[in-house]
Design a protein around this motif. Structure first.
Motif, PDB file in Angstrom:
ATOM      1  N   LYS A  84     -40.164  -6.633  41.217  1.00 42.47           N
ATOM      2  CA  LYS A  84     -40.448  -7.304  39.940  1.00 42.47           C
ATOM      3  C   LYS A  84     -41.583  -8.304  40.131  1.00 42.47           C
ATOM      4  CE  LYS A  84     -38.696  -9.781  36.057  1.00 42.47           C
ATOM      5  NZ  LYS A  84     -37.925 -10.882  35.596  1.00 42.47           N
ATOM      6  N   PRO A  85     -42.633  -8.218  39.329  1.00 47.54           N
ATOM      7  CA  PRO A  85     -43.699  -9.221  39.426  1.00 47.54           C
ATOM      8  C   PRO A  85     -43.123 -10.630  39.208  1.00 47.54           C
ATOM      9  CG  PRO A  85     -44.374  -7.381  38.029  1.00 47.54           C
ATOM     10  CD  PRO A  85     -42.919  -7.184  38.325  1.00 47.54           C
ATOM     11  N   GLY A  86     -43.410 -11.514  40.146  1.00 47.28           N
ATOM     12  CA  GLY A  86     -42.877 -12.868  40.062  1.00 47.28           C
ATOM     13  C   GLY A  86     -41.427 -12.988  40.472  1.00 47.28           C
ATOM     14  N   GLY A  87     -40.849 -11.896  40.996  1.00 49.61           N
ATOM     15  CA  GLY A  87     -39.427 -11.892  41.374  1.00 49.61           C
ATOM     16  C   GLY A  87     -39.102 -12.878  42.474  1.00 49.61           C
ATOM     17  N   ALA A  88     -39.966 -12.967  43.487  1.00 48.34           N
ATOM     18  CA  ALA A  88     -39.717 -13.886  44.612  1.00 48.34           C
ATOM     19  C   ALA A  88     -39.717 -15.330  44.122  1.00 48.34           C
ATOM     20  CB  ALA A  88     -40.769 -13.690  45.699  1.00 48.34           C
ATOM     21  N   LEU A  89     -40.650 -15.638  43.219  1.00 47.36           N
ATOM     22  CA  LEU A  89     -40.726 -16.992  42.665  1.00 47.36           C
ATOM     23  C   LEU A  89     -39.478 -17.320  41.849  1.00 47.36           C
ATOM     24  CD1 LEU A  89     -42.780 -19.305  42.728  1.00 47.36           C
ATOM     25  CD2 LEU A  89     -43.666 -18.461  40.543  1.00 47.36           C
ATOM     26  N   GLU A  90     -39.002 -16.333  41.109  1.00 49.81           N
ATOM     27  CA  GLU A  90     -37.789 -16.505  40.302  1.00 49.81           C
ATOM     28  C   GLU A  90     -36.590 -16.812  41.201  1.00 49.81           C
ATOM     29  OE1 GLU A  90     -35.572 -13.849  36.865  1.00 49.81           O
ATOM     30  OE2 GLU A  90     -37.485 -13.155  37.674  1.00 49.81           O
ATOM     31  N   LEU A  91     -36.446 -16.055  42.287  1.00 50.73           N
ATOM     32  CA  LEU A  91     -35.347 -16.269  43.239  1.00 50.73           C
ATOM     33  C   LEU A  91     -35.425 -17.666  43.846  1.00 50.73           C
ATOM     34  CD1 LEU A  91     -35.435 -12.796  44.987  1.00 50.73           C
ATOM     35  CD2 LEU A  91     -33.440 -13.729  43.828  1.00 50.73           C
TER      36      LEU A  91
ATOM     37  N   GLU B 157     -34.729 -37.648  53.847  1.00 52.49           N
ATOM     38  CA  GLU B 157     -34.834 -36.540  54.802  1.00 52.49           C
ATOM     39  C   GLU B 157     -33.790 -35.489  54.462  1.00 52.49           C
ATOM     40  OE1 GLU B 157     -36.309 -35.926  59.246  1.00 52.49           O
ATOM     41  OE2 GLU B 157     -35.914 -37.933  58.464  1.00 52.49           O
ATOM     42  N   ALA B 158     -34.109 -34.236  54.772  1.00 51.41           N
ATOM     43  CA  ALA B 158     -33.154 -33.146  54.551  1.00 51.41           C
ATOM     44  C   ALA B 158     -33.281 -32.131  55.673  1.00 51.41           C
ATOM     45  CB  ALA B 158     -33.414 -32.474  53.210  1.00 51.41           C
ATOM     46  N   VAL B 159     -32.164 -31.463  55.961  1.00 45.91           N
ATOM     47  CA  VAL B 159     -32.151 -30.311  56.869  1.00 45.91           C
ATOM     48  C   VAL B 159     -31.599 -29.139  56.068  1.00 45.91           C
ATOM     49  CG1 VAL B 159     -31.076 -29.274  58.905  1.00 45.91           C
ATOM     50  CG2 VAL B 159     -31.937 -31.617  59.009  1.00 45.91           C
ATOM     51  N   ILE B 160     -32.279 -28.012  56.097  1.00 39.00           N
ATOM     52  CA  ILE B 160     -31.808 -26.821  55.381  1.00 39.00           C
ATOM     53  C   ILE B 160     -31.680 -25.669  56.375  1.00 39.00           C
ATOM     54  CG2 ILE B 160     -32.303 -25.139  53.570  1.00 39.00           C
ATOM     55  CD1 ILE B 160     -33.760 -27.275  52.032  1.00 39.00           C
ATOM     56  N   VAL B 161     -30.492 -25.073  56.422  1.00 43.44           N
ATOM     57  CA  VAL B 161     -30.269 -23.891  57.264  1.00 43.44           C
ATOM     58  C   VAL B 161     -29.806 -22.739  56.378  1.00 43.44           C
ATOM     59  CG1 VAL B 161     -29.636 -25.315  59.255  1.00 43.44           C
ATOM     60  CG2 VAL B 161     -27.820 -24.350  57.834  1.00 43.44           C
ATOM     61  N   GLY B 162     -30.116 -21.513  56.810  1.00 47.85           N
ATOM     62  CA  GLY B 162     -29.704 -20.348  56.036  1.00 47.85           C
ATOM     63  C   GLY B 162     -30.185 -19.074  56.683  1.00 47.85           C
ATOM     64  N   ASN B 163     -29.845 -17.955  56.050  1.00 46.10           N
ATOM     65  CA  ASN B 163     -30.307 -16.682  56.609  1.00 46.10           C
ATOM     66  C   ASN B 163     -31.819 -16.547  56.412  1.00 46.10           C
ATOM     67  OD1 ASN B 163     -30.924 -15.139  54.099  1.00 46.10           O
ATOM     68  ND2 ASN B 163     -28.729 -15.320  53.735  1.00 46.10           N
ATOM     69  N   THR B 164     -32.403 -15.603  57.118  1.00 46.96           N
ATOM     70  CA  THR B 164     -33.866 -15.482  57.155  1.00 46.96           C
ATOM     71  C   THR B 164     -34.466 -15.206  55.775  1.00 46.96           C
ATOM     72  OG1 THR B 164     -33.669 -14.683  59.429  1.00 46.96           O
ATOM     73  CG2 THR B 164     -35.768 -14.309  58.338  1.00 46.96           C
ATOM     74  N   ALA B 165     -33.800 -14.375  54.982  1.00 43.91           N
ATOM     75  CA  ALA B 165     -34.330 -14.059  53.650  1.00 43.91           C
ATOM     76  C   ALA B 165     -34.322 -15.293  52.757  1.00 43.91           C
ATOM     77  CB  ALA B 165     -33.517 -12.928  53.016  1.00 43.91           C
ATOM     78  N   MET B 166     -33.218 -16.050  52.767  1.00 42.00           N
ATOM     79  CA  MET B 166     -33.139 -17.284  51.971  1.00 42.00           C
ATOM     80  C   MET B 166     -34.219 -18.279  52.411  1.00 42.00           C
ATOM     81  SD  MET B 166     -30.566 -17.550  49.684  1.00 42.00           S
ATOM     82  CE  MET B 166     -30.060 -19.263  49.701  1.00 42.00           C
ATOM     83  N   HIS B 167     -34.381 -18.411  53.720  1.00 42.91           N
ATOM     84  CA  HIS B 167     -35.378 -19.307  54.317  1.00 42.91           C
ATOM     85  C   HIS B 167     -36.780 -18.927  53.834  1.00 42.91           C
ATOM     86  CE1 HIS B 167     -38.277 -20.039  57.644  1.00 42.91           C
ATOM     87  NE2 HIS B 167     -37.577 -21.128  57.937  1.00 42.91           N
ATOM     88  N   HIS B 168     -37.116 -17.635  53.919  1.00 43.65           N
ATOM     89  CA  HIS B 168     -38.450 -17.181  53.537  1.00 43.65           C
ATOM     90  C   HIS B 168     -38.707 -17.349  52.040  1.00 43.65           C
ATOM     91  CE1 HIS B 168     -39.087 -15.946  57.541  1.00 43.65           C
ATOM     92  NE2 HIS B 168     -39.823 -14.875  57.322  1.00 43.65           N
ATOM     93  N   LEU B 169     -37.696 -17.048  51.231  1.00 45.31           N
ATOM     94  CA  LEU B 169     -37.868 -17.197  49.780  1.00 45.31           C
ATOM     95  C   LEU B 169     -38.084 -18.661  49.414  1.00 45.31           C
ATOM     96  CD1 LEU B 169     -35.152 -14.661  48.572  1.00 45.31           C
ATOM     97  CD2 LEU B 169     -37.609 -14.457  48.149  1.00 45.31           C
ATOM     98  N   LEU B 170     -37.343 -19.559  50.053  1.00 46.67           N
ATOM     99  CA  LEU B 170     -37.487 -20.986  49.772  1.00 46.67           C
ATOM    100  C   LEU B 170     -38.892 -21.478  50.113  1.00 46.67           C
ATOM    101  CD1 LEU B 170     -36.027 -23.674  48.956  1.00 46.67           C
ATOM    102  CD2 LEU B 170     -35.614 -24.010  51.390  1.00 46.67           C
ATOM    103  N   LEU B 171     -39.438 -20.976  51.223  1.00 41.69           N
ATOM    104  CA  LEU B 171     -40.753 -21.408  51.695  1.00 41.69           C
ATOM    105  C   LEU B 171     -41.894 -20.597  51.088  1.00 41.69           C
ATOM    106  CD1 LEU B 171     -39.898 -21.952  55.460  1.00 41.69           C
ATOM    107  CD2 LEU B 171     -40.493 -23.731  53.814  1.00 41.69           C
ATOM    108  N   ASN B 172     -41.552 -19.659  50.204  1.00 34.00           N
ATOM    109  CA  ASN B 172     -42.571 -18.797  49.589  1.00 34.00           C
ATOM    110  C   ASN B 172     -43.321 -17.970  50.634  1.00 34.00           C
ATOM    111  OD1 ASN B 172     -43.636 -17.796  47.224  1.00 34.00           O
ATOM    112  ND2 ASN B 172     -45.332 -19.261  47.147  1.00 34.00           N
ATOM    113  N   LEU B 173     -42.603 -17.550  51.666  1.00 36.00           N
ATOM    114  CA  LEU B 173     -43.154 -16.679  52.704  1.00 36.00           C
ATOM    115  C   LEU B 173     -42.923 -15.217  52.307  1.00 36.00           C
ATOM    116  CD1 LEU B 173     -41.830 -18.549  55.872  1.00 36.00           C
ATOM    117  CD2 LEU B 173     -44.210 -18.421  55.133  1.00 36.00           C
TER     118      LEU B 173
END
Length: 393
Positions: A42-49, A77-93
């Protein structure tokens, strides 16, 4: 599936407030592969997630700060941990490479980024620390779990499992740490099960079958409305023990077995009708088979027999509430004395909190991630045969 948040006092190390919420990304898919597909197709799907998660975190932070009589602008300050897909989506990777073997992360190393760059409404200049990842399906939540349980210092042989839609397993043996990820699916969280549900009020959380009589306990003691993960595990273990289900998973004769919509179903309650069907048995066989197959691959890699394990640590929400004897009964976990099992709760959350208040813990976590030997099940040549055997009850 879930997001857990902790508000900490950095001077005292105290936890001031806690929140747990359903990950709003589940509406785009129960598992990470479904979400990766959505992001790609979906165009813009990653941004939506990304946006739904950031919004949920900001709302939860505001609520926790209100509990503590503080303002989000004081969260420095914050620390965020999660699975690789969640991590990448959060960082827009990019996430497309996580959908195809060999599932390589875009970045593995620990990162520090400004909270405002992620859209997080914290203090001006607040920093977010993201611990290192291990592989495409073994993320920083696994690193945090290893840290919180002290698994890096375990001589072993010992296993650590964080059971979920994706189950991460680590074997500690003679100074080695070997980890892998199993696609166990959402069945133990109630999805794909006919009367399955999450652990909400009224969910059957424990079950016994004695002389054709059923007994169960529900969350908050309310009338039954469905089955959550620990109850599902108890049901299949009790049906197997009573001979209602054979080792291959076929449901046979019993006074409580009837045909419902053309398939055999065991009736747990009549009003409302709560059943456990032949299809449900198959779903659990797939889930438990994935977990047991992962365990078998690790044991073989270390040339160990299951009975040589000195400890099995169960982490995560499901790992906290399951009855180890039920998991052993169906062959999901090795048949070892029950006192060797230890349930530790949300160890990933505990590891994240440790890294928030201690730079030494961050250094230790980064060292742990470098030590872990990752095994990719996709390249294990006889994995299909191991998995088929592991599905037997």
């Amino acid at each position: 599936t879930k997001i857990a948040l902790y508000l900490m006092d950095l001077e005292s190390g105290r936890t001031l407030s806690v929140r747990g919420l359903l990950n709003p990304q589940v509406r785009y898919g129960e598992d990470v592969i479904s979400r990766i597909s959505y992001a790609l197709q979906k165009p813009g799907g990653a941004l939506e997630l990304r946006e739904v998660v950031v919004r949920a975190i900001n709302e939860a932070v505001a609520e926790m700060c209100a509990d503590a009589g503080a303002d989000p602008s004081r969260v420095v300050e914050a620390v965020i941990v999660g699975n690789t897909a969640m991590h990448h989506l959060l960082l827009n990777l990019p996430v497309h490479q996580l959908g195809y073997a060999p599932y390589v992360p875009a970045v593995r190393s620990a990162l520090e980024v400004k909270a405002r760059e992620l859209g997080l409404e914290l203090a001006p200049g607040a920093v977010v620390y993201l611990p290192p990842l291990i592989a495409g399906f073994v993320g920083s939540d696994h690193v945090a779990t290893l840290l919180a349980t002290g698994f890096g210092g375990v001589e072993g042989p010992a296993l650590l499992l964080d059971i979920g839609t994706n189950t991460e397993i680590c074997l500690a043996c003679r100074g080695r740490l070997m980890s892998l990820s199993c696609a166990s699916g959402p069945a133990f969280e109630g999805a794909t099960i006919t009367c399955g549900m999450r652990a909400s009020p009224g969910a059957i959380e424990s079950f016994t079958l004695e002389d054709d009589e059923v007994r169960f306990q529900t969350v908050d003691g309310l009338p039954p409305v469905g089955l959550c993960g620990s109850g599902i595990l108890d049901v299949i273990a009790q049906l197997r023990r009573a001979g209602v289900i054979d080792p291959g998973g076929r449901m046979g004769q019993h006074p409580r077995v009837r045909k419902v919509d053309g398939q055999a179903a065991f009736v747990i309650a009549e009003d409302p009708l709560i059943i456990f069907t032949q299809k449900d048995v198959r779903e659990i066989q797939l889930a438990k088979g994935a977990i047991r197959a992962g365990i078998e691959v690790l044991l073989r890699e270390a040339n160990l027999k299951p009975e040589e394990l000195k400890e099995v640590i169960l982490a995560g929400a499901f790992g906290t509430y399951l009855r180890a004897e039920s998991a052993v009964e169906i062959g999901m976990l090795p048949r070892i004395p029950l006192e060797r099992f230890r349930q530790v709760g949300n160890a990933a959350g505990a590891g994240a909190r440790a890294m928030l208040i201690s730079t030494r813990m961050r250094t230790e976590a980064e060292g742990l991630a470098r030590r872990v030997e990752y095994i990719e099940l996709a390249v294990v040549p006889d994995f299909a045969q191991i998995f088929a055997r592991a599905m037997l009850l």
